[in-house]
Design a protein around this motif. Structure first.
Motif, PDB file in Angstrom:
ATOM      1  N   ILE A 164      14.733   1.748  -4.731  1.00  0.00           N
ATOM      2  CA  ILE A 164      14.110   1.561  -3.474  1.00  0.00           C
ATOM      3  C   ILE A 164      15.066   2.131  -2.435  1.00  0.00           C
ATOM      4  CG2 ILE A 164      13.031  -0.523  -2.113  1.00  0.00           C
ATOM      5  CD1 ILE A 164      12.931  -2.184  -4.838  1.00  0.00           C
ATOM      6  N   ASN A 165      14.069   2.861  -1.638  1.00  0.00           N
ATOM      7  CA  ASN A 165      14.648   3.381  -0.315  1.00  0.00           C
ATOM      8  C   ASN A 165      14.059   3.138   0.784  1.00  0.00           C
ATOM      9  OD1 ASN A 165      14.817   5.972   1.736  1.00  0.00           O
ATOM     10  ND2 ASN A 165      16.843   5.494   0.665  1.00  0.00           N
ATOM     11  N   PHE A 166      14.699   2.209   1.850  1.00  0.00           N
ATOM     12  CA  PHE A 166      14.146   1.515   2.745  1.00  0.00           C
ATOM     13  C   PHE A 166      14.487   2.410   4.064  1.00  0.00           C
ATOM     14  CE2 PHE A 166      14.525  -2.405   0.301  1.00  0.00           C
ATOM     15  CZ  PHE A 166      13.403  -3.098   0.601  1.00  0.00           C
ATOM     16  N   TRP A 167      13.335   2.968   4.636  1.00  0.00           N
ATOM     17  CA  TRP A 167      13.795   4.009   5.712  1.00  0.00           C
ATOM     18  C   TRP A 167      12.795   3.946   6.857  1.00  0.00           C
ATOM     19  CZ3 TRP A 167      10.059   7.968   7.124  1.00  0.00           C
ATOM     20  CH2 TRP A 167       8.882   7.927   6.181  1.00  0.00           C
TER      21      TRP A 167
ATOM     22  N   PHE B  92       7.333  11.438  -4.769  1.00  0.00           N
ATOM     23  CA  PHE B  92       7.459   9.950  -4.981  1.00  0.00           C
ATOM     24  C   PHE B  92       6.701   9.171  -3.990  1.00  0.00           C
ATOM     25  CE2 PHE B  92      11.385  10.898  -2.335  1.00  0.00           C
ATOM     26  CZ  PHE B  92      11.027  10.011  -1.538  1.00  0.00           C
ATOM     27  N   PRO B  93       6.224   8.028  -4.508  1.00  0.00           N
ATOM     28  CA  PRO B  93       5.364   7.209  -3.577  1.00  0.00           C
ATOM     29  C   PRO B  93       6.074   6.635  -2.513  1.00  0.00           C
ATOM     30  CG  PRO B  93       5.578   6.119  -5.939  1.00  0.00           C
ATOM     31  CD  PRO B  93       6.494   7.411  -5.886  1.00  0.00           C
ATOM     32  N   VAL B  94       5.478   6.666  -1.293  1.00  0.00           N
ATOM     33  CA  VAL B  94       6.056   6.149  -0.177  1.00  0.00           C
ATOM     34  C   VAL B  94       5.224   4.969   0.158  1.00  0.00           C
ATOM     35  CG1 VAL B  94       6.449   6.146   2.378  1.00  0.00           C
ATOM     36  CG2 VAL B  94       6.838   8.078   0.816  1.00  0.00           C
ATOM     37  N   LEU B  95       5.763   3.722   0.313  1.00  0.00           N
ATOM     38  CA  LEU B  95       5.179   2.434   0.581  1.00  0.00           C
ATOM     39  C   LEU B  95       5.152   1.965   1.882  1.00  0.00           C
ATOM     40  CD1 LEU B  95       6.215   0.621  -2.743  1.00  0.00           C
ATOM     41  CD2 LEU B  95       4.584   2.126  -2.409  1.00  0.00           C
ATOM     42  N   TYR B  96       4.236   1.153   2.452  1.00  0.00           N
ATOM     43  CA  TYR B  96       3.938   0.828   3.858  1.00  0.00           C
ATOM     44  C   TYR B  96       4.356  -0.475   4.292  1.00  0.00           C
ATOM     45  CZ  TYR B  96       1.830   5.525   4.340  1.00  0.00           C
ATOM     46  OH  TYR B  96       1.595   6.962   4.211  1.00  0.00           O
TER      47      TYR B  96
ATOM     48  N   ASN C 210       8.607   2.399   3.798  1.00  0.00           N
ATOM     49  CA  ASN C 210       8.774   2.633   5.292  1.00  0.00           C
ATOM     50  C   ASN C 210       8.680   1.452   5.772  1.00  0.00           C
ATOM     51  OD1 ASN C 210       7.027   3.149   7.895  1.00  0.00           O
ATOM     52  ND2 ASN C 210       8.943   4.838   7.599  1.00  0.00           N
ATOM     53  N   VAL C 211       9.496   1.118   7.068  1.00  0.00           N
ATOM     54  CA  VAL C 211       9.559  -0.190   7.460  1.00  0.00           C
ATOM     55  C   VAL C 211       8.973  -0.508   9.031  1.00  0.00           C
ATOM     56  CG1 VAL C 211      11.705  -0.704   6.229  1.00  0.00           C
ATOM     57  CG2 VAL C 211      11.460  -0.066   8.569  1.00  0.00           C
ATOM     58  N   GLU C 212       8.163   0.548   9.337  1.00  0.00           N
ATOM     59  CA  GLU C 212       7.493   0.567  10.620  1.00  0.00           C
ATOM     60  C   GLU C 212       5.979   0.181  10.546  1.00  0.00           C
ATOM     61  OE1 GLU C 212       9.154   4.415  12.593  1.00  0.00           O
ATOM     62  OE2 GLU C 212       8.781   4.856  10.392  1.00  0.00           O
TER      63      GLU C 212
ATOM     64  N   ALA D  99       0.890  -1.194   0.135  1.00  0.00           N
ATOM     65  CA  ALA D  99      -0.123   0.020  -0.047  1.00  0.00           C
ATOM     66  C   ALA D  99       0.985   1.115   0.012  1.00  0.00           C
ATOM     67  CB  ALA D  99      -0.922   0.132   1.248  1.00  0.00           C
ATOM     68  N   SER D 100       0.540   2.154  -0.648  1.00  0.00           N
ATOM     69  CA  SER D 100       1.125   3.516  -0.667  1.00  0.00           C
ATOM     70  C   SER D 100       0.460   4.534  -0.171  1.00  0.00           C
ATOM     71  CB  SER D 100       1.617   4.067  -2.118  1.00  0.00           C
ATOM     72  OG  SER D 100       0.583   4.441  -2.829  1.00  0.00           O
ATOM     73  N   ASN D 101       1.185   5.883   0.123  1.00  0.00           N
ATOM     74  CA  ASN D 101       0.699   6.943   0.592  1.00  0.00           C
ATOM     75  C   ASN D 101      -0.381   7.773  -0.251  1.00  0.00           C
ATOM     76  OD1 ASN D 101       2.784   7.825  -0.975  1.00  0.00           O
ATOM     77  ND2 ASN D 101       3.203   9.723   0.437  1.00  0.00           N
ATOM     78  N   GLN D 102      -0.061   7.205  -1.427  1.00  0.00           N
ATOM     79  CA  GLN D 102      -0.772   7.759  -2.605  1.00  0.00           C
ATOM     80  C   GLN D 102      -2.318   7.214  -2.876  1.00  0.00           C
ATOM     81  OE1 GLN D 102       1.677   7.906  -6.157  1.00  0.00           O
ATOM     82  NE2 GLN D 102       2.911   9.644  -5.072  1.00  0.00           N
ATOM     83  N   GLY D 103      -2.740   6.366  -1.829  1.00  0.00           N
ATOM     84  CA  GLY D 103      -3.940   5.705  -1.921  1.00  0.00           C
ATOM     85  C   GLY D 103      -4.080   4.680  -2.939  1.00  0.00           C
ATOM     86  N   LYS D 104      -3.322   3.555  -2.990  1.00  0.00           N
ATOM     87  CA  LYS D 104      -3.411   2.689  -4.130  1.00  0.00           C
ATOM     88  C   LYS D 104      -2.048   1.884  -3.688  1.00  0.00           C
ATOM     89  CE  LYS D 104      -0.811   4.666  -7.944  1.00  0.00           C
ATOM     90  NZ  LYS D 104      -0.890   5.007  -9.327  1.00  0.00           N
TER      91      LYS D 104
END
Length: 162
Positions: free
Chosen positions: A52-55, A106-110, A87-89, A33-38
């Motif tokens: 890919i940036n893990f943070w 840019f998209p942030v994924l959870y 995001n790894v939390e 899932a992303s912070n952009q709603g999809k």
């Protein structure tokens, strides 16, 4: 305090290339899932150069690096480059708090269940992987220090030209 650890590449079957920053092999596919709603799937980015940036929100170097990643995305996205910030939390609200202060387009994924970070054996924050247009992992960066962006730019330009 969180400890920074190294990424274990052996379990994934990654092989180190000529330098410690080179990796090889197909990038494992995932959907988050992303912070952009999809939901976003890595395989759908095939044809683009992907970073890919893990943070994590508790990671100072991650927060320091975010505006630099935004600059890279703004500069190279029209040339076939994208960033997936993972995001790894467990709680997406932790990431969203940081994103309220540090705006990124840019998209942030959870990765709330750490499935993707486990798939990539991520144990260092941040960890950044550059993937070529064919879906092959090419460069790995562990951590962040000022100046890493110079290597990012060089590697992004190289992969875009291929």
């Amino acid at each position: 305090m969180k400890k920074f650890l190294v990424v274990c590449l052996i379990g994934l079957g990654w092989s180190l290339g000529a330098s410690a920053n080179d990796v090889s092999g197909k990038a494992p596919d995932f959907t988050l899932a992303s912070n952009q709603g999809k939901n976003m799937r890595l395989a759908e980015q095939r044809g683009d150069v992907v970073m890919i940036n893990f943070w994590a929100s508790w990671c100072g170097p991650c927060r320091q690096e975010m505006p630099i990643l935004e600059e890279l995305y703004s500069r190279y996205s029209r040339a076939g480059f994208t960033i997936l910030g993972v995001n790894v939390e467990p709680n997406p609200a932790d990431a969203d708090k940081i994103l309220n202060d540090i705006k990124v387009s840019f998209p942030v994924l959870y990765d709330t269940e750490s499935k993707v970070s486990k798939l990539y054996n991520v144990e260092a924050m941040p960890s950044t992987i550059l993937i070529d247009r064919d879906g092959n992992m090419r460069y790995l960066h562990l951590g962040y220090k000022p100046g890493y962006e110079d290597a990012y730019r060089k590697q992004i330009r190289e992969l875009i030209r291929e």
